[in-house]
Every structure is written in structure tokens, then in C-alpha cells.
Design a protein around this motif. Structure first.
Motif, mmCIF file in Angstrom:
data_model
loop_
_atom_site.group_PDB
_atom_site.id
_atom_site.type_symbol
_atom_site.label_atom_id
_atom_site.label_comp_id
_atom_site.label_asym_id
_atom_site.label_seq_id
_atom_site.Cartn_x
_atom_site.Cartn_y
_atom_site.Cartn_z
ATOM 1 N N ARG A 218 0.846 -1.196 0.000
ATOM 2 C CA ARG A 218 0.000 0.000 0.000
ATOM 3 C C ARG A 218 0.880 1.244 0.000
ATOM 4 N NH1 ARG A 218 0.082 2.562 4.875
ATOM 5 N NH2 ARG A 218 0.648 1.356 6.731
ATOM 6 N N PRO A 219 0.362 2.363 -0.503
ATOM 7 C CA PRO A 219 1.062 3.637 -0.341
ATOM 8 C C PRO A 219 1.038 4.074 1.121
ATOM 9 C CG PRO A 219 -0.593 3.752 -2.094
ATOM 10 C CD PRO A 219 -0.854 2.490 -1.313
ATOM 11 N N GLY A 220 1.801 5.091 1.443
ATOM 12 C CA GLY A 220 1.845 5.585 2.808
ATOM 13 C C GLY A 220 0.572 6.314 3.203
ATOM 14 N N ALA A 221 0.218 6.202 4.478
ATOM 15 C CA ALA A 221 -0.887 6.958 5.063
ATOM 16 C C ALA A 221 -0.294 8.027 5.976
ATOM 17 C CB ALA A 221 -1.794 6.020 5.864
ATOM 18 N N PRO A 222 -1.003 9.146 6.193
ATOM 19 C CA PRO A 222 -0.439 10.250 6.968
ATOM 20 C C PRO A 222 0.171 9.844 8.299
ATOM 21 C CG PRO A 222 -2.489 10.940 5.955
ATOM 22 C CD PRO A 222 -2.338 9.482 5.647
ATOM 23 N N ASN A 223 -0.514 8.989 9.078
ATOM 24 C CA ASN A 223 0.022 8.663 10.400
ATOM 25 C C ASN A 223 1.206 7.703 10.356
ATOM 26 O OD1 ASN A 223 -1.355 6.341 9.765
ATOM 27 N ND2 ASN A 223 -2.745 6.392 11.530
ATOM 28 N N ASP A 224 1.577 7.221 9.173
ATOM 29 C CA ASP A 224 2.772 6.392 9.066
ATOM 30 C C ASP A 224 4.042 7.190 9.332
ATOM 31 O OD1 ASP A 224 1.438 4.018 8.391
ATOM 32 O OD2 ASP A 224 1.396 4.543 6.270
ATOM 33 N N LEU A 225 3.959 8.515 9.253
ATOM 34 C CA LEU A 225 5.119 9.371 9.466
ATOM 35 C C LEU A 225 5.262 9.825 10.917
ATOM 36 C CD1 LEU A 225 4.626 11.574 6.292
ATOM 37 C CD2 LEU A 225 6.476 9.925 6.636
ATOM 38 N N ASP A 226 4.208 9.656 11.709
ATOM 39 C CA ASP A 226 4.197 10.235 13.048
ATOM 40 C C ASP A 226 5.349 9.745 13.920
ATOM 41 O OD1 ASP A 226 1.880 11.363 12.143
ATOM 42 O OD2 ASP A 226 0.555 10.432 13.633
ATOM 43 N N GLY A 227 5.513 8.448 13.985
ATOM 44 C CA GLY A 227 6.530 7.887 14.874
ATOM 45 C C GLY A 227 7.932 8.346 14.527
ATOM 46 N N ALA A 228 8.226 8.405 13.223
ATOM 47 C CA ALA A 228 9.577 8.770 12.809
ATOM 48 C C ALA A 228 9.901 10.223 13.128
ATOM 49 C CB ALA A 228 9.749 8.509 11.317
ATOM 50 N N VAL A 229 8.953 11.131 12.863
ATOM 51 C CA VAL A 229 9.258 12.547 13.100
ATOM 52 C C VAL A 229 9.364 12.821 14.591
ATOM 53 C CG1 VAL A 229 6.882 13.446 13.076
ATOM 54 C CG2 VAL A 229 8.790 14.893 12.318
ATOM 55 N N VAL A 230 8.521 12.192 15.406
ATOM 56 C CA VAL A 230 8.624 12.387 16.849
ATOM 57 C C VAL A 230 9.916 11.769 17.374
ATOM 58 C CG1 VAL A 230 7.571 11.824 19.079
ATOM 59 C CG2 VAL A 230 6.142 12.586 17.177
ATOM 60 N N PHE A 231 10.271 10.604 16.883
ATOM 61 C CA PHE A 231 11.532 9.966 17.276
ATOM 62 C C PHE A 231 12.718 10.891 17.001
ATOM 63 C CE2 PHE A 231 15.190 7.425 15.627
ATOM 64 C CZ PHE A 231 15.627 6.914 16.838
ATOM 65 N N LEU A 232 12.800 11.413 15.784
ATOM 66 C CA LEU A 232 13.948 12.240 15.418
ATOM 67 C C LEU A 232 13.956 13.591 16.125
ATOM 68 C CD1 LEU A 232 14.196 11.498 11.584
ATOM 69 C CD2 LEU A 232 15.695 10.653 13.412
ATOM 70 N N ALA A 233 12.787 14.028 16.613
ATOM 71 C CA ALA A 233 12.695 15.301 17.318
ATOM 72 C C ALA A 233 12.938 15.166 18.815
ATOM 73 C CB ALA A 233 11.312 15.918 17.090
ATOM 74 N N SER A 234 12.979 13.959 19.323
ATOM 75 C CA SER A 234 12.933 13.727 20.762
ATOM 76 C C SER A 234 14.257 13.216 21.322
ATOM 77 C CB SER A 234 11.842 12.707 21.068
ATOM 78 O OG SER A 234 12.234 11.413 20.623
ATOM 79 N N GLU A 235 14.264 13.053 22.649
ATOM 80 C CA GLU A 235 15.432 12.496 23.326
ATOM 81 C C GLU A 235 15.669 11.037 22.949
ATOM 82 O OE1 GLU A 235 18.007 13.632 25.762
ATOM 83 O OE2 GLU A 235 17.413 15.127 24.283
ATOM 84 N N ALA A 236 14.657 10.382 22.400
ATOM 85 C CA ALA A 236 14.825 8.983 22.008
ATOM 86 C C ALA A 236 15.906 8.824 20.944
ATOM 87 C CB ALA A 236 13.501 8.419 21.501
ATOM 88 N N SER A 237 16.170 9.882 20.179
ATOM 89 C CA SER A 237 17.174 9.810 19.100
ATOM 90 C C SER A 237 18.439 10.593 19.440
ATOM 91 C CB SER A 237 16.577 10.359 17.800
ATOM 92 O OG SER A 237 16.236 11.734 17.945
ATOM 93 N N ARG A 238 18.717 10.767 20.720
ATOM 94 C CA ARG A 238 19.811 11.656 21.117
ATOM 95 C C ARG A 238 21.181 11.218 20.593
ATOM 96 N NH1 ARG A 238 18.014 8.846 25.484
ATOM 97 N NH2 ARG A 238 19.486 7.419 26.487
ATOM 98 N N TYR A 239 21.343 9.944 20.238
ATOM 99 C CA TYR A 239 22.634 9.460 19.723
ATOM 100 C C TYR A 239 22.517 9.042 18.258
ATOM 101 C CZ TYR A 239 27.377 7.602 20.340
ATOM 102 O OH TYR A 239 28.736 7.383 20.265
ATOM 103 N N VAL A 240 21.515 9.573 17.579
ATOM 104 C CA VAL A 240 21.297 9.292 16.157
ATOM 105 C C VAL A 240 21.528 10.585 15.388
ATOM 106 C CG1 VAL A 240 19.633 8.562 14.410
ATOM 107 C CG2 VAL A 240 19.587 7.522 16.696
ATOM 108 N N THR A 241 22.513 10.602 14.497
ATOM 109 C CA THR A 241 22.743 11.805 13.704
ATOM 110 C C THR A 241 23.413 11.434 12.386
ATOM 111 O OG1 THR A 241 23.474 14.128 13.837
ATOM 112 C CG2 THR A 241 25.035 12.450 14.612
ATOM 113 N N GLY A 242 23.115 12.224 11.368
ATOM 114 C CA GLY A 242 23.673 11.993 10.034
ATOM 115 C C GLY A 242 23.010 10.864 9.278
ATOM 116 N N GLN A 243 21.856 10.404 9.767
ATOM 117 C CA GLN A 243 21.213 9.230 9.193
ATOM 118 C C GLN A 243 20.026 9.600 8.304
ATOM 119 O OE1 GLN A 243 22.812 6.258 9.777
ATOM 120 N NE2 GLN A 243 24.203 7.754 10.723
ATOM 121 N N THR A 244 19.716 8.697 7.373
ATOM 122 C CA THR A 244 18.537 8.829 6.523
ATOM 123 C C THR A 244 17.557 7.723 6.895
ATOM 124 O OG1 THR A 244 19.769 9.822 4.694
ATOM 125 C CG2 THR A 244 17.668 8.768 4.151
#
Length: 262
Positions: A218-244
Motif C-alpha cells: 500500500r502507499p503511505g498513510a499520513p500517520n505512518d510518518l508520526d513515529g519517525a518525526v517524533v523519534f527524530l525530534a525527541s530524546e529517544a534519538s539523542r545518539y542518532v545523527t547523520g542518518q537517513t
């Protein structure tokens, strides 16, 4: 350390190109996670209806004008943004455009419009906001790319060049600014229905062709992006950088199911 690593309460997020499409998806997700929002569009008033929608969701948001193709607009925005809520913690560099043409049909002006909007603009927006983030010793920059950041597609030459450029730029900025507590990553959606491509989704044959090449079927649905953007904006990704981070249902793996005999 926050008890909830994904809680953005007290954080201030800027989302560029938020008058429609993916920019609104990202904004809603960050707002629901607790962030206050600064949403931008090229023209004053374009985000008014969206601000009202966010208010109805109990999400505090303000709108600023930003044309990422214009140096003066970027400078004015960068001065105004930290004054809205006192700081900027998160930048989602989402503003973008596309002109779908075969390579032999692309004009000089087409190339400049796409690269100026999708690559030069995001760099100078990130540069301007990073000055504030460096001063506070913290920041999350999320550059929006695409599945074309990692694979080619006919009719998307300049667009793919801009999205591939975002991937490389992000790695450089991550190296530049990591010592200041700033992470820089790419969120790369696959096929999501937006204003830019909605006409394609009206073609049932094309949608069938697309779905056959997406392992998730299936194509993407709007809420399929929610987890990733919150992850990258939050402390959960504090040691993640330079990644795609690809949110594409697996299409970037080069699905070959159609070639396998049942």
C-alpha cells in the motif's frame, strides 16, 4: 533524562512548508507529542486555517512567513522565530517542490527552481536556526528527503538530485554541529499522496503498478510518518545523527516479487 523519551512538552518546533501536505502531517504529530509549533508558508495567511485546526486540538501554534528561495526572507524568519516562544529546539526542513519532466525536457529555470527550493533553501534555513541552537547547546534538525534520496526515477532528475543532495548535506551538518548537542537527520518518505502527486493517484492502473512494488502492499498513510518525526525530534534519538530514515513501506529495497514465479 525524561521519563518518556518521546515527550516533547516544553519543546518548540519549526515546520517549514506547513500550509498543506506533509508539513501539516509533521506538525500535528509534533504537537500531539507536546511541542509548541511555529509553522511557515510563503504567503501571509496561508496557515491561518491550519492554526485554527491546531488550536482545536489544544496545540499552541504561531505562523510566520518564509520563502526559502529568498535570502532576506530567511534572515527575517530566523530573527522572528526564536521570539515567538523564546527559543527553537526542533527544525523540520520540509518546504519543497517538484516539476515532473523527462530529462530532455528540463529547462534551466526548472532546475534552478527545484534546487533553490529543495537544497539551497533548507541549507540556509538550517544554518540560520543552528546559530540559535548552538547558543543553547541543543537542537534537532530534521531535513525532509524522499525515497529518491537513495534511488533514481525517470522524470525526477532535478528533484532526485536535490533529495540526494539533502542526504549528503545532512551528513556534513551532523559532523559540523554534533559537538554543540545538535543532531541532523533525514526523514525520507516514500509514496504518500500530496498535492504535488494527487493526480497520479487518480489513475488506478498507476496505483496498482505502484502497490506491486511496495512490499507493504500500500502507499503511505499520513500517520505512518508520526513515529519517525517524533523519534527524530525527541530524546529517544539523542545518539542518532547523520542518518537517513526511510518511511517507504520497503519500496527502496527494490522489490522483486513480480519476478518470482508463484
Amino acid at each position: 533524562m525524561a521519563e518518556n523519551l518521546f515527550d516533547l512538552t516544553g519543546q518548540v518546533a519549526v515546520v517549514t512548508g506547513a500550509s498543506r501536505g506533509l508539513g501539516q502531517y509533521f506538525s500535528r504529530a509534533l504537537g500531539r507529542a507536546g511541542a509548541k509549533l511555529i509553522v511557515t508558508s510563503r504567503k501571509a495567511g496561508d496557515c491561518d486555517a491550519f492554526i485554527a485546526e491546531l488550536a482545536a486540538m489544544n496545540i499552541e501554534a504561531k505562523a510566520l512567513v518564509l520563502d526559502v528561495r529568498d535570502e532576506a526572507s530567511i534572515k527575517a524568519f530566523a530573527e522572528a522565530a526564536p521570539k515567538q516562544f523564546g527559543k527553537v529546539d526542533i527544525l523540520v526542513n520540509n518546504a519543497g517542490m517538484n516539476i515532473r519532466k523527462r530529462a530532455l525536457e528540463v529547462t534551466w529555470d526548472d532546475w534552478n527552481a527545484i534546487l533553490d527550493t529543495n537544497l539551497r533553501g533548507p541549507f540556509f534555513v538550517a544554518q540560520a536556526i543552528a546559530r540559535h541552537m548552538i547558543a543553547q547547546g541543543y537542537g534537532r534538525i530534521i531535513n525532509v528527503g524522499s525515497v529518491t534520496s537513495v534511488r533514481g526515477s525517470a522524470g525526477l532528475g532535478p528533484y532526485g538530485a536535490s533529495r540526494g543532495g539533502i542526504k549528503q548535506l545532512t551528513m556534513s551538518l551532523a559532523d559540523d554541529w554534533g559537538e554543540h548537542g545538535i543532531t541532523v537527520n533525514v526523514l525520507a518518505p516514500g509514496w504518500f499522496k500530496t498535492n504535488q502527486n494527487k493526480a497520479m493517484y487518480e489513475d488506478e492502473g498507476w496505483v496498482e503498478y505502484l502497490v506491486e512494488r511496495i512490499p507493504m502492499k500500500r502507499p503511505g498513510a499520513p500517520n505512518d510518518l508520526d513515529g519517525a518525526v517524533v523519534f527524530l525530534a525527541s530524546e529517544a534519538s539523542r545518539y542518532v545523527t547523520g542518518q537517513t530514515i526511510l518511511i517507504d513501506g520497503g519500496i527502496s529495497v527494490g522489490a522483486t516479487r513480480a519476478l518470482v514465479k508463484k
